[in-house]
Design a protein around this motif. Structure first.
Motif, PDB file in Angstrom:
ATOM      1  N   HIS A  37      33.236  39.006  33.122  1.00 31.89           N
ATOM      2  CA  HIS A  37      34.050  38.968  34.339  1.00 31.89           C
ATOM      3  C   HIS A  37      33.706  37.658  35.043  1.00 31.89           C
ATOM      4  O   HIS A  37      32.592  37.480  35.537  1.00 31.89           O
ATOM      5  N   LEU A  38      34.661  36.733  35.053  1.00 34.69           N
ATOM      6  CA  LEU A  38      34.425  35.342  35.432  1.00 34.69           C
ATOM      7  C   LEU A  38      34.974  35.029  36.824  1.00 34.69           C
ATOM      8  O   LEU A  38      36.110  35.356  37.141  1.00 34.69           O
ATOM      9  N   ILE A  39      34.132  34.376  37.630  1.00 38.25           N
ATOM     10  CA  ILE A  39      34.526  33.878  38.949  1.00 38.25           C
ATOM     11  C   ILE A  39      34.313  32.375  38.951  1.00 38.25           C
ATOM     12  O   ILE A  39      33.190  31.902  38.750  1.00 38.25           O
ATOM     13  N   LEU A  40      35.385  31.616  39.150  1.00 36.46           N
ATOM     14  CA  LEU A  40      35.324  30.152  39.140  1.00 36.46           C
ATOM     15  C   LEU A  40      35.641  29.597  40.517  1.00 36.46           C
ATOM     16  O   LEU A  40      36.656  29.957  41.115  1.00 36.46           O
ATOM     17  N   THR A  41      34.806  28.710  41.005  1.00 39.67           N
ATOM     18  CA  THR A  41      35.099  28.041  42.268  1.00 39.67           C
ATOM     19  C   THR A  41      36.118  26.921  42.022  1.00 39.67           C
ATOM     20  O   THR A  41      36.283  26.471  40.881  1.00 39.67           O
ATOM     21  N   PRO A  42      36.784  26.432  43.070  1.00 41.85           N
ATOM     22  CA  PRO A  42      37.695  25.293  42.887  1.00 41.85           C
ATOM     23  C   PRO A  42      36.988  24.069  42.288  1.00 41.85           C
ATOM     24  O   PRO A  42      37.553  23.369  41.452  1.00 41.85           O
ATOM     25  N   SER A  43      35.742  23.838  42.681  1.00 41.38           N
ATOM     26  CA  SER A  43      34.983  22.711  42.115  1.00 41.38           C
ATOM     27  C   SER A  43      34.709  22.922  40.638  1.00 41.38           C
ATOM     28  O   SER A  43      34.705  21.970  39.852  1.00 41.38           O
ATOM     29  N   ALA A  63      37.291  34.761  28.605  1.00 39.60           N
ATOM     30  CA  ALA A  63      36.822  35.789  29.540  1.00 39.60           C
ATOM     31  C   ALA A  63      37.741  37.009  29.517  1.00 39.60           C
ATOM     32  O   ALA A  63      38.951  36.882  29.346  1.00 39.60           O
ATOM     33  N   ASP A  64      37.148  38.177  29.699  1.00 43.62           N
ATOM     34  CA  ASP A  64      37.941  39.407  29.737  1.00 43.62           C
ATOM     35  C   ASP A  64      38.712  39.549  31.040  1.00 43.62           C
ATOM     36  O   ASP A  64      39.815  40.083  31.059  1.00 43.62           O
ATOM     37  N   LYS A  65      38.120  39.068  32.139  1.00 41.80           N
ATOM     38  CA  LYS A  65      38.785  39.144  33.449  1.00 41.80           C
ATOM     39  C   LYS A  65      38.360  37.925  34.246  1.00 41.80           C
ATOM     40  O   LYS A  65      37.192  37.527  34.222  1.00 41.80           O
ATOM     41  N   ILE A  66      39.323  37.321  34.945  1.00 45.39           N
ATOM     42  CA  ILE A  66      39.043  36.151  35.781  1.00 45.39           C
ATOM     43  C   ILE A  66      39.426  36.483  37.214  1.00 45.39           C
ATOM     44  O   ILE A  66      40.504  37.017  37.473  1.00 45.39           O
ATOM     45  N   TYR A  67      38.541  36.153  38.151  1.00 42.62           N
ATOM     46  CA  TYR A  67      38.759  36.422  39.570  1.00 42.62           C
ATOM     47  C   TYR A  67      38.818  35.108  40.350  1.00 42.62           C
ATOM     48  O   TYR A  67      38.118  34.147  40.021  1.00 42.62           O
ATOM     49  N   SER A  68      39.598  35.118  41.402  1.00 34.93           N
ATOM     50  CA  SER A  68      39.623  34.001  42.336  1.00 34.93           C
ATOM     51  C   SER A  68      38.439  34.151  43.288  1.00 34.93           C
ATOM     52  O   SER A  68      38.131  35.261  43.727  1.00 34.93           O
ATOM     53  N   PRO A  69      37.790  33.056  43.668  1.00 36.98           N
ATOM     54  CA  PRO A  69      36.669  33.171  44.609  1.00 36.98           C
ATOM     55  C   PRO A  69      37.113  33.646  45.995  1.00 36.98           C
ATOM     56  O   PRO A  69      36.314  34.183  46.751  1.00 36.98           O
ATOM     57  N   GLU A  70      38.397  33.482  46.293  1.00 31.32           N
ATOM     58  CA  GLU A  70      38.910  33.942  47.586  1.00 31.32           C
ATOM     59  C   GLU A  70      39.152  35.455  47.613  1.00 31.32           C
ATOM     60  O   GLU A  70      39.337  36.033  48.675  1.00 31.32           O
ATOM     61  N   ASP A  71      39.148  36.103  46.450  1.00 30.39           N
ATOM     62  CA  ASP A  71      39.430  37.542  46.367  1.00 30.39           C
ATOM     63  C   ASP A  71      38.171  38.335  46.695  1.00 30.39           C
ATOM     64  O   ASP A  71      37.577  38.998  45.852  1.00 30.39           O
ATOM     65  N   ILE A  72      37.770  38.271  47.957  1.00 32.84           N
ATOM     66  CA  ILE A  72      36.513  38.855  48.410  1.00 32.84           C
ATOM     67  C   ILE A  72      36.512  40.385  48.314  1.00 32.84           C
ATOM     68  O   ILE A  72      35.465  41.013  48.332  1.00 32.84           O
ATOM     69  N   GLY A  73      37.684  40.993  48.132  1.00 34.99           N
ATOM     70  CA  GLY A  73      37.776  42.443  47.980  1.00 34.99           C
ATOM     71  C   GLY A  73      37.827  42.905  46.537  1.00 34.99           C
ATOM     72  O   GLY A  73      37.993  44.095  46.267  1.00 34.99           O
ATOM     73  N   ALA A  74      37.648  42.001  45.583  1.00 30.51           N
ATOM     74  CA  ALA A  74      37.695  42.362  44.160  1.00 30.51           C
ATOM     75  C   ALA A  74      36.494  43.228  43.783  1.00 30.51           C
ATOM     76  O   ALA A  74      35.488  43.288  44.501  1.00 30.51           O
ATOM     77  N   SER A  75      36.575  43.874  42.647  1.00 29.05           N
ATOM     78  CA  SER A  75      35.540  44.811  42.185  1.00 29.05           C
ATOM     79  C   SER A  75      34.114  44.252  42.233  1.00 29.05           C
ATOM     80  O   SER A  75      33.195  44.962  42.663  1.00 29.05           O
ATOM     81  N   PRO A  76      33.852  43.004  41.807  1.00 32.83           N
ATOM     82  CA  PRO A  76      32.466  42.511  41.812  1.00 32.83           C
ATOM     83  C   PRO A  76      31.840  42.389  43.204  1.00 32.83           C
ATOM     84  O   PRO A  76      30.634  42.155  43.316  1.00 32.83           O
ATOM     85  N   LEU A 108      32.072  34.675  44.504  1.00 36.22           N
ATOM     86  CA  LEU A 108      30.915  34.327  43.686  1.00 36.22           C
ATOM     87  C   LEU A 108      29.620  34.607  44.446  1.00 36.22           C
ATOM     88  O   LEU A 108      28.705  35.257  43.924  1.00 36.22           O
ATOM     89  N   LEU A 109      29.538  34.131  45.677  1.00 33.41           N
ATOM     90  CA  LEU A 109      28.321  34.337  46.473  1.00 33.41           C
ATOM     91  C   LEU A 109      28.122  35.811  46.813  1.00 33.41           C
ATOM     92  O   LEU A 109      26.995  36.315  46.792  1.00 33.41           O
ATOM     93  N   ARG A 110      29.197  36.523  47.097  1.00 40.01           N
ATOM     94  CA  ARG A 110      29.096  37.956  47.387  1.00 40.01           C
ATOM     95  C   ARG A 110      28.617  38.721  46.160  1.00 40.01           C
ATOM     96  O   ARG A 110      27.755  39.601  46.253  1.00 40.01           O
ATOM     97  N   ALA A 111      29.156  38.389  44.982  1.00 39.34           N
ATOM     98  CA  ALA A 111      28.740  39.068  43.751  1.00 39.34           C
ATOM     99  C   ALA A 111      27.254  38.805  43.465  1.00 39.34           C
ATOM    100  O   ALA A 111      26.535  39.714  43.032  1.00 39.34           O
ATOM    101  N   ALA A 112      26.790  37.588  43.717  1.00 38.10           N
ATOM    102  CA  ALA A 112      25.366  37.280  43.528  1.00 38.10           C
ATOM    103  C   ALA A 112      24.522  38.070  44.527  1.00 38.10           C
ATOM    104  O   ALA A 112      23.459  38.597  44.175  1.00 38.10           O
ATOM    105  N   ASP A 113      24.990  38.173  45.757  1.00 35.75           N
ATOM    106  CA  ASP A 113      24.291  38.934  46.789  1.00 35.75           C
ATOM    107  C   ASP A 113      24.194  40.409  46.394  1.00 35.75           C
ATOM    108  O   ASP A 113      23.142  41.038  46.536  1.00 35.75           O
TER     109      ASP A 113
END
Length: 194
Positions: A37-43, A63-76, A108-113
């Motif tokens: 489950h991949l989260i990519l920043t714009p950079s 990747a099986d699933k790709i998320y936008s870093p702005e999608d703060i409500g996503a499963s991860p 990305l930061l929320r998932a790490a947290d």
């Protein structure tokens, strides 16, 4: 029906090292009973295009699933989303600082947290040189937390690599091993032959 595959979260920020990201995703894709489950920043997307000539849509085969870093409500974003842990590759010093301070302004930061609070594995494949005292302090603080492993993207020579691909495979195999993924690409140190 419950998902039977083991999930690994992959975060990618804008530091150099996108060939290693692709290699890690490929190793996860090949591993039986795992999904990424991949989260990519714009950079990260900018660096991916520069270093590999790829766009986000090209990653769908990795990747099986790709998320936008702005999608703060996503499963991860939730601890109830069960994972084996998270790998951040490459991990920029900006992302490292955000994780260390708990500054969760993107997925990305929320998932790490969440990974830290749930005491799951968090592998940070940091990429910077030289390292400043600020970088080292942030890494030292994170290394004290349960489950956090700092793994700088460092080449190895003891396995006598012949190509850049050999080196990339060795580093990537070491990065996914903590999640239980074994790779034939990983050559362990077996001592000097006499």
């Amino acid at each position: 029906m419950q998902n039977k595959k083991k999930r690994i979260l992959i975060g990618s920020s804008g530091a150099s090292g996108m060939p290693l990201l692709l290699c890690c995703l490929e190793l996860i894709r090949k591993a039986e009973n795992y999904e990424s489950h991949l989260i990519l920043t714009p950079s990260a997307l900018l660096t991916l295009e520069h270093e590999c000539g790829l766009k986000e849509k090209d990653l769908q085969k990795y990747a099986d699933k790709i998320y936008s870093p702005e999608d703060i409500g996503a499963s991860p974003a939730s601890g109830s989303f069960l994972t084996e842990g998270m790998l951040v590759i490459p991990c920029s010093m900006k992302t490292l600082a955000g994780i260390q301070t708990g500054y969760t302004d993107n997925l990305l930061l929320r998932a790490a947290d969440v990974t830290i609070k749930e005491q799951r594995r968090l592998i940070l494949a940091v990429r910077e040189s030289p390292l400043s005292a600020i970088h080292l302090r942030n890494m030292a603080q994170l290394a004290l937390l349960p489950g956090v492993r700092i793994m700088p993207l460092m080449l190895t020579y003891y396995h006598c690599p012949r190509t850049l691909e050999d080196m990339t495979n060795q580093v990537a195999a070491r990065l996914v091993e903590p999640f239980g993924i074994k790779s034939e690409e990983y050559h362990r140190w077996e001592g000097l032959k006499t």
